[in-house]
Design an enzyme around this catalytic site. Structure first.
Site, mmCIF file in Angstrom:
data_model
loop_
_atom_site.group_PDB
_atom_site.id
_atom_site.type_symbol
_atom_site.label_atom_id
_atom_site.label_comp_id
_atom_site.label_asym_id
_atom_site.label_seq_id
_atom_site.Cartn_x
_atom_site.Cartn_y
_atom_site.Cartn_z
ATOM 1 N N ASP A 192 28.369 15.581 57.297
ATOM 2 C CA ASP A 192 27.849 16.854 57.108
ATOM 3 C C ASP A 192 26.299 16.919 56.951
ATOM 4 O O ASP A 192 26.270 16.293 55.974
ATOM 5 C CB ASP A 192 28.658 17.584 55.857
ATOM 6 C CG ASP A 192 28.273 18.944 55.659
ATOM 7 O OD1 ASP A 192 27.277 19.313 55.850
ATOM 8 O OD2 ASP A 192 29.019 19.562 54.965
ATOM 9 N N HIS A 193 25.829 16.881 57.835
ATOM 10 C CA HIS A 193 24.377 16.568 57.831
ATOM 11 C C HIS A 193 23.586 17.053 56.598
ATOM 12 O O HIS A 193 22.544 16.586 56.109
ATOM 13 C CB HIS A 193 23.263 16.769 59.005
ATOM 14 C CG HIS A 193 23.110 18.302 59.213
ATOM 15 N ND1 HIS A 193 23.925 19.134 60.086
ATOM 16 C CD2 HIS A 193 21.923 18.994 58.893
ATOM 17 C CE1 HIS A 193 23.306 20.576 59.930
ATOM 18 N NE2 HIS A 193 22.155 20.363 59.348
ATOM 19 N N HIS A 222 28.772 23.036 54.662
ATOM 20 C CA HIS A 222 27.742 22.933 53.982
ATOM 21 C C HIS A 222 27.955 23.681 52.449
ATOM 22 O O HIS A 222 27.274 22.876 51.659
ATOM 23 C CB HIS A 222 26.584 23.690 54.803
ATOM 24 C CG HIS A 222 26.571 22.971 56.157
ATOM 25 N ND1 HIS A 222 26.784 21.638 56.291
ATOM 26 C CD2 HIS A 222 25.900 23.538 57.456
ATOM 27 C CE1 HIS A 222 26.427 21.429 57.748
ATOM 28 N NE2 HIS A 222 26.069 22.494 58.240
#
Lengths: 459, 535
Positions: free
Chosen positions: B224-225, B287
């Site tokens: 999950d960047h 996010h």
């Protein structure tokens, strides 16, 4: 550019600026807000900075003053332009507020220029403001130097002091204002003196040493080579360390070896300088040895071949491979490390015997540092290690990274490039700014060890 | 499955003080190597790591993708992508060094021959390196291929590297072990899986089962960047390195928490993906729930992967998953209609190319969640995400309770607002605290003012891209900034009932003009006295 200033005082526009101000033109960029004044005072400069900030805010709402680091640079007037250029090229690592003191002993009057510039990385983002102050001073200002500078630094953020032209009186006066000092141990002719001075400084403030920062990629790669769990055991078996360096960077090489001594608990011994090379040994702590291969290792040491030949940097391929075969590391036949010319033959024989016993017990690490005259940038050219009697590892500076060469116990050789771009000198200076906000715990022990290793007269 | 090295190994004394920790020799295999993510993010990230000396001392890159092409063509594509999208101008020697031995394996992901070919390439690279290399498989493909690829890797034996331990788990005798056996023991196989990890709870569970039938959980890195962003990590620093917040960080002092992820862009040609996903799956399920976890979690005992993730899972489990009948009270959705952005007219979602006719996919979603635990009971957590909103901003606003008594005159105190701590993730990363201050003048009139702290003003460093950090962490096996299996399932457990209710209700959806603050319907889920912050 705009110019602010009090009508009651003489204003010096950029075009008619005094000599040093013009020389430092590199500090300015198009669009900067500028104030300048001849025969000024610290309080006037400080007030001008506040006015410039208000003016800049009125012109452009999305700006904010950066509040990370003050840099006080004390420079010779004749070199102010060069220093300004170096400062301009540090990339993203500008100090938030630069106070450059341009020194000419004959100057009677204090002139100054303050400027604010903003840098917006992306549209819509807040632009960061950087402030620069150039103050021209003379000898008569040295007495109250800290009082001149104190009002000009942003309070409650770290202050870094830099005196690239080695004005000790200025350093002494300004050090109480700073938390860190930027030095470059390779700047002094006598590297032992340079390292000793650095040790003293570490007792007062955090020292950011550019010579140390230049060795960071080498330290990272050495650490990386020994990171695999089974390789860590080999750290105990390092038997030789060979470093080549720029002719003026012996201090950098000593720092690297000092780091190995400190991290691996080797007791550093004073090295000796002879025939352009510095050599000697460090002694391992009890319980460390070179793998229990005493006799074999002792024999091997005499014909040891590790790393590139001092003074000649190889690129890659056959030429380099041949260099490796020819190169010698460790005590040279007939030139015993640690033995001065004045020593008697008997003493030498006695020491040789003692040392031979230590080598056979595997407690000594042979060290050799040599200048590489083909290297045209400061810092290190190569690092080579011998591990036990049968493993070798070297790193050599190359375009786009470090070339590493490994020889396994079975004689198998491998050579490849480990990628990494050179930071170049401007990058190193920028890194110095950044490091002022950090604290590298490994520097001081490495420096102390380097100081113990440093021969009596070495460049 | 990967065996875990049991024997404690002494710390490497040389890493003390180093900013960049060593990474083991690795081959990175990117599945979906010619896709948008690879070109825009992964390849530039790899270049920047190489530039800074952040890659392992031995590093190889292998691209796997559908189209047939020779290695040289793929290298050229990599070079173009890096030149176009890298955050810095490439150093030619580094770029050439990075690309000179890049390999390409063509084929469709459900063709076993691809994996046989890949195995050959990996063996050859290990032969060249003269030692076994760790393998990191990066799945940057359509989600439907994730289980297919993982299972094929398992079947072809590409994940079997680290099984050289003895029966008692102890490592073999070092002196007796041949060099390669020793290094093989130290090499690892890991897999990075891009989002979305499933499109529902049942899919996520099934995908976890299939992935974990091949890899040990410790070798699975669900990316999950957002977690790789410096500012998200700074949330933990803000909370756990500053004593001033902790006494206030609970239901006694905090009135509400509002998390916003607003984008001004539309779907940018990604209708194929977005029209199946929607705002809830695209942003909130991953996010935004991660941001919520960072705000609501208890201090971990240490910042190790499992300690941090244990605390996040506790938060997710404490969030009440709505029953179908409750969705209407706590969730709203909408689609953008035609409008204006930056002075230009823009089309509505249903007119976008590739969007299904009459699509009921939401481009805006707003939720009110509750964290039912001792610290947060009764505090609403508002989450909203949307496209084509007034501007791009990701922020967390923590609103404190109002002062219990106002001593100032009614007129002077009219503008007194509860304190608000706003943590901005992007752009202008930083923290601002809204305070009441006296307006200069003879009267005691209070107005809110902002005390702002920008991260960019306080550090001289450039933040690395999130992918740079995450790729290195995956190669090093540090999973702190990745999502664990139970974490991702807990996220889906919260979102699944909402998705189900919305799918059952169908369309049409309420709309909001492009370039606006979002739909008015979003106000309906707010508790009395609360309001959305202006975007």
């Amino acid at each position: 550019m705009s110019a602010l200033g009090r009508p009651s005082r003489e204003r010096a526009d950029v075009g008619e600026a005094p000599e040093a101000i013009a020389a430092a033109e590199g500090l300015l960029e198009e669009g900067d807000s500028v104030w300048s004044e001849a025969d000024t005072t610290p309080s006037a400069i400080e007030a001008a900075l506040r006015e410039l900030l208000v003016e800049r805010h009125a012109q452009q709402g999305s700006v904010a003053p950066a509040r990370a680091l003050n840099l006080i640079a004390f420079v010779d007037e004749q070199w102010a332009g060069e220093i300004a250029n170096r400062m301009r090229n540090v990339g993203p690592y500008h100090a938030s507020r630069l106070v450059m003191l341009s020194y000419n002993p004959d100057r009677q009057r204090m002139d100054a220029r303050a400027s604010i510039s903003s840098h917006q990385r992306k549209r819509g983002e807040i632009a960061l403001l950087r402030e620069s102050v150039l103050v021209e001073i003379g000898e008569e200002h040295l007495r109250d130097l800290h009082k001149i500078v104190d009002p000009l630094v942003v309070r409650d953020i770290p202050t870094l002091l830099w005196s690239p032209h080695h004005h000790e009186e200025a350093v002494e006066a300004l050090l109480p204002l700073a938390q860190s000092i930027l030095i470059d141990s390779i700047d002094e002719r006598d590297c032992r003196q340079a390292l000793s001075s650095a040790v003293k400084l570490t007792e007062e403030v955090c020292v950011v040493d550019l010579a140390w920062l230049r060795s960071a990629p080498w330290r990272e790669r050495l650490a990386g080579a020994f990171q695999p769990p089974l390789m860590r055991e080999d750290l105990l078996s390092i038997s030789e360390v060979h470093v080549t360096h720029h002719p003026d960077s012996a201090a950098a090489a000593l720092l690297l070896v000092g780091w190995l001594c400190a991290r691996l608990r080797w007791q550093p011994q004073r090295l000796a300088e002879a025939a352009g090379a510095i050599s000697g040994f460090a002694t391992k702590a009890d319980g460390q040895d070179s793998g229990g291969q005493g006799d074999e290792r002792s024999q091997d040491l005499k014909r040891s071949q590790v790393g590139p030949r001092p003074g000649k940097r190889a690129g890659a391929g056959h030429e380099r491979s041949q260099d490796l075969e020819r190169s010698q590391v460790g005590p040279r036949p007939g030139k015993r490390a640690g033995a001065g010319h004045e020593r008697s033959q008997d003493l030498e024989r006695s020491q040789d015997l003692e040392r031979s016993q230590e080598i056979e017990g595997g407690r000594q690490v042979a060290i050799e540092l040599a200048a590489d005259r083909s290297l045209n940038v400061p810092g290190l050219a190569s690092v080579a290690l011998r591990i036990g009697s049968d493993r070798r590892m070297s790193f050599e500076r190359a375009d786009g990274g470090l070339i590493t060469h490994r020889v396994d116990p079975n004689g198998q050789e491998r050579t490849w490039k480990i990628l990494g771009a050179s930071r170049q000198e401007r990058g190193i200076l920028g890194e110095g700014m950044r490091q002022a906000l950090l604290r590298d715990r490994s520097y001081r022990p490495a420096l102390q060890a380097a100081c113990q290793l440093a021969p009596r007269r070495a460049r | 499955m990967n065996a875990v090295i049991q024997q404690a190994v002494p710390q490497n004394p040389l890493i003390e003080g180093l900013e960049r920790l060593p990474v083991p020799p690795t081959t990175l295999v990117i599945f979906g190597a010619t896709g948008d993510l690879a070109r825009r993010k992964l390849l530039p990230a790899l270049y920047n790591l190489a530039h800074e000396g952040g890659l392992p001392e031995i590093f190889h890159l292998v691209g796997v993708s559908r189209r047939e092409k020779p290695h040289e063509h793929y290298r050229e594509e990599c070079e173009q992508a890096i030149r176009r999208f890298s955050r810095r101008k490439p150093d030619e020697a580094v770029l050439s060094g990075l690309l000179q031995d890049v390999r390409y394996v063509p084929g469709v992901f459900d063709d076993e021959a691809v994996y046989a070919q890949l195995a050959k390439v990996l063996s050859e690279l290990e032969r060249i390196a003269g030692q076994p290399l760790s393998r990191l498989f990066y799945l940057s493909t359509a989600p439907s291929f994730f289980p297919t690829i993982v299972e094929a890797l398992g079947r072809q034996g590409l994940t079997a590297l680290t099984t050289q331990t003895g029966a008692d788990g102890a490592r073999p005798n070092r002196a007796a072990a041949p060099s390669h056996a020793r290094e093989r023991e130290e090499a690892t196989c890991r897999v990075v899986i891009e989002k979305p990890f499933g499109s529902s709870l049942s899919e996520a569970i099934s995908l976890n089962e299939r992935v974990l039938s091949v890899f040990d959980e410790s070798a699975v890195f669900r990316i999950d960047h957002y977690l790789g962003k410096e500012t998200v990590q700074n949330l933990m620093a803000l909370r756990f390195a500053n004593g001033m917040f902790e006494p206030l960080w609970n239901r006694n002092y905090i009135d509400s928490v509002q998390i916003t992820a607003a984008e001004d862009i539309g779907i940018e040609g990604r209708a194929g993906y977005y029209d199946r996903a929607g705002a809830l799956r695209d942003l909130i399920q991953n996010h935004m729930l991660q941001l919520l976890c960072h705000i609501a979690m208890e201090p971990p005992a240490s910042f190790t992967a499992d300690e941090v993730r244990n605390e996040k899972v506790k938060v997710l489990r404490a969030i009440h998953a709505p029953k179908p009948s409750e969705v209407e009270q706590m969730a709203r959705r909408a689609q953008y209609a035609a409008g204006h952005l930056g002075g230009d007219g823009v089309i509505g979602y249903l007119e976008e190319e590739g969007v299904r006719e009459g699509s009921a996919t939401e481009t805006f979603a707003a939720l009110r969640l509750e964290v039912d635990n001792w610290r947060w009971a009764g505090v609403p957590f508002y989450l909203r995400a949307g496209k084509r909103l007034a501007r791009k901003v990701t922020e967390i606003a923590v609103t404190l309770k109002p002062v219990p008594h106002v001593a100032f005159s009614e007129e002077g105190a009219r503008e007194i607002k509860p304190n608000q701590l706003v943590l901005t993730v992007q752009p202008n990363e930083g923290v601002s605290l809204q305070l009441g201050a006296k307006v200069p003048g003879p009267r005691m009139t209070i107005r809110p003012v902002n005390m702002e702290f920008l991260y960019g003003t306080s550090f001289l460093s450039q933040s690395p891209e999130a992918y740079e950090r995450l790729i290195v962490d995956a190669m090093r096996g540090d999973a702190t900034l990745f999502t664990r299996n139970d974490e991702v399932e807990a996220q889906w457990r919260i979102c699944d009932p909402i998705i189900t209710a919305w799918e059952q209700a169908g369309g049409p959806l309420p709309s909001y003009p492009a370039g606006s603050e979002g739909p008015a319907e979003a106000n309906e889920i707010l508790l009395k006295g609360d309001e959305w912050r202006a975007i």
